[in-house]
Write a protein that holds these residues in place. Structure first.
Motif, mmCIF file in Angstrom:
data_model
loop_
_atom_site.group_PDB
_atom_site.id
_atom_site.type_symbol
_atom_site.label_atom_id
_atom_site.label_comp_id
_atom_site.label_asym_id
_atom_site.label_seq_id
_atom_site.Cartn_x
_atom_site.Cartn_y
_atom_site.Cartn_z
ATOM 1 N N UNK A 155 13.823 82.732 8.927
ATOM 2 C CA UNK A 155 13.001 83.440 7.950
ATOM 3 C C UNK A 155 12.116 82.428 7.228
ATOM 4 N N UNK A 156 10.810 82.652 7.269
ATOM 5 C CA UNK A 156 9.844 81.785 6.591
ATOM 6 C C UNK A 156 9.356 82.495 5.340
ATOM 7 N N UNK A 157 9.614 81.920 4.162
ATOM 8 C CA UNK A 157 9.163 82.509 2.898
ATOM 9 C C UNK A 157 8.147 81.549 2.274
ATOM 10 N N UNK A 158 6.884 81.860 2.407
ATOM 11 C CA UNK A 158 5.789 80.988 1.967
ATOM 12 C C UNK A 158 4.584 81.874 1.661
ATOM 13 N N UNK A 159 4.082 81.810 0.410
ATOM 14 C CA UNK A 159 2.993 82.703 0.027
ATOM 15 C C UNK A 159 1.633 82.237 0.519
ATOM 16 N N UNK A 160 1.493 80.956 0.877
ATOM 17 C CA UNK A 160 0.237 80.457 1.438
ATOM 18 C C UNK A 160 0.171 80.899 2.905
ATOM 19 N N UNK A 161 -0.716 81.846 3.193
ATOM 20 C CA UNK A 161 -0.772 82.427 4.538
ATOM 21 C C UNK A 161 -1.044 81.380 5.614
ATOM 22 N N UNK A 162 -1.907 80.398 5.298
ATOM 23 C CA UNK A 162 -2.248 79.357 6.275
ATOM 24 C C UNK A 162 -1.016 78.529 6.630
ATOM 25 N N UNK A 163 -0.272 78.071 5.614
ATOM 26 C CA UNK A 163 0.925 77.268 5.855
ATOM 27 C C UNK A 163 1.991 78.108 6.561
ATOM 28 N N UNK A 164 2.146 79.344 6.120
ATOM 29 C CA UNK A 164 3.120 80.237 6.732
ATOM 30 C C UNK A 164 2.834 80.403 8.229
ATOM 31 N N UNK A 165 1.566 80.605 8.566
ATOM 32 C CA UNK A 165 1.191 80.797 9.973
ATOM 33 C C UNK A 165 1.387 79.534 10.806
#
Length: 231
Positions: free
Chosen positions: A11-21
């Protein structure tokens, strides 16, 4: 679908969409099954509905912060899934506070994805070693994963393979609530397409077989969510 059951879920919990992707793409290439969440609340919702082998957690999240998520993960949800924290904060007291909240590792932003991947693999291997126990006991029920057998009051239950798999998931995770989707995908090793009646019937059969040997309740229904092991 059978192969998916053996692939670690992250599970990846990261609000920065670029970093999350970026994290998502790298882990998918490494054959991990990944779920993306963009807030602490969304991450918590995912944990209550699905099982994960590891969580990658950003701290600066909207709504429920990373620190608050960690606290609720370990206390309210009683979930011991390994957590690797991502944060731009580097002060020692801040890092120590995270370990007090029972985070398992810490990666400072900006980071190289190769380092994050290496840390993920270390924790997955470490966790796999701790799961080498073959017998699990709850009340007067004993599950032996080597022989795939379940005994209640020292009497072996005559279970189907899927009934065994359902009990196995519940007994190995005694504090978790599992949805019908969780149970179906684990026991049938197939995609869930709303087979509500199938799971209900199997749970009823398991309860009946246990009730032949004890009056104790072993499986609770959590209305609107699913099932859990009785306390």
């Amino acid at each position: 679908m059978g192969d998916e059951m053996n692939r670690p879920r992250i599970l990846i919990i990261e609000d920065d969409e670029h970093i999350n992707n970026i994290i998502y793409d790298v882990l998918r290439k490494e054959n991990f099954l990944c779920t993306q969440a963009y807030s602490g609340s969304e991450g918590k919702m995912n944990v209550t509905r699905h099982m994960y082998e590891l969580i990658v957690l950003d701290l600066m999240l909207p709504g429920l912060t990373g620190e608050a998520f960690m606290y609720e993960l370990r206390t309210e949800l009683k979930c011991d899934t390994p957590v690797i924290v991502l944060s731009a904060k580097e002060k020692l007291d801040h890092k120590l506070n995270l370990f007090d909240l029972e985070a398992d590792d810490y990666v400072t932003k900006p980071f190289e994805v190769e380092e994050l991947l290496a840390r993920i693999n270390v924790h997955l291997k470490r966790n796999a070693k701790t799961e080498s126990v073959s017998q699990y006991k709850h009340k007067n029920l004993l599950l032996d994963s080597d022989t795939m057998s379940v005994r209640v009051n020292n009497v072996e239950l005559n279970l189907t393979r899927r009934e065994y798999k359902i009990i196995e998931l519940l007994v190995k995770n005694p504090t978790r609530v599992f949805t019908k989707q969780d149970l179906y995908e684990f026991a049938w090793e197939d995609m869930y397409i709303g087979e509500d009646k199938t799971i209900t019937v199997h749970i009823s059969n398991i309860r009946h077989k246990i009730r032949n040997h004890t009056e104790e309740t072993y499986i609770d229904t959590v209305w609107g969510i699913g099932f859990r092991l009785s306390t």
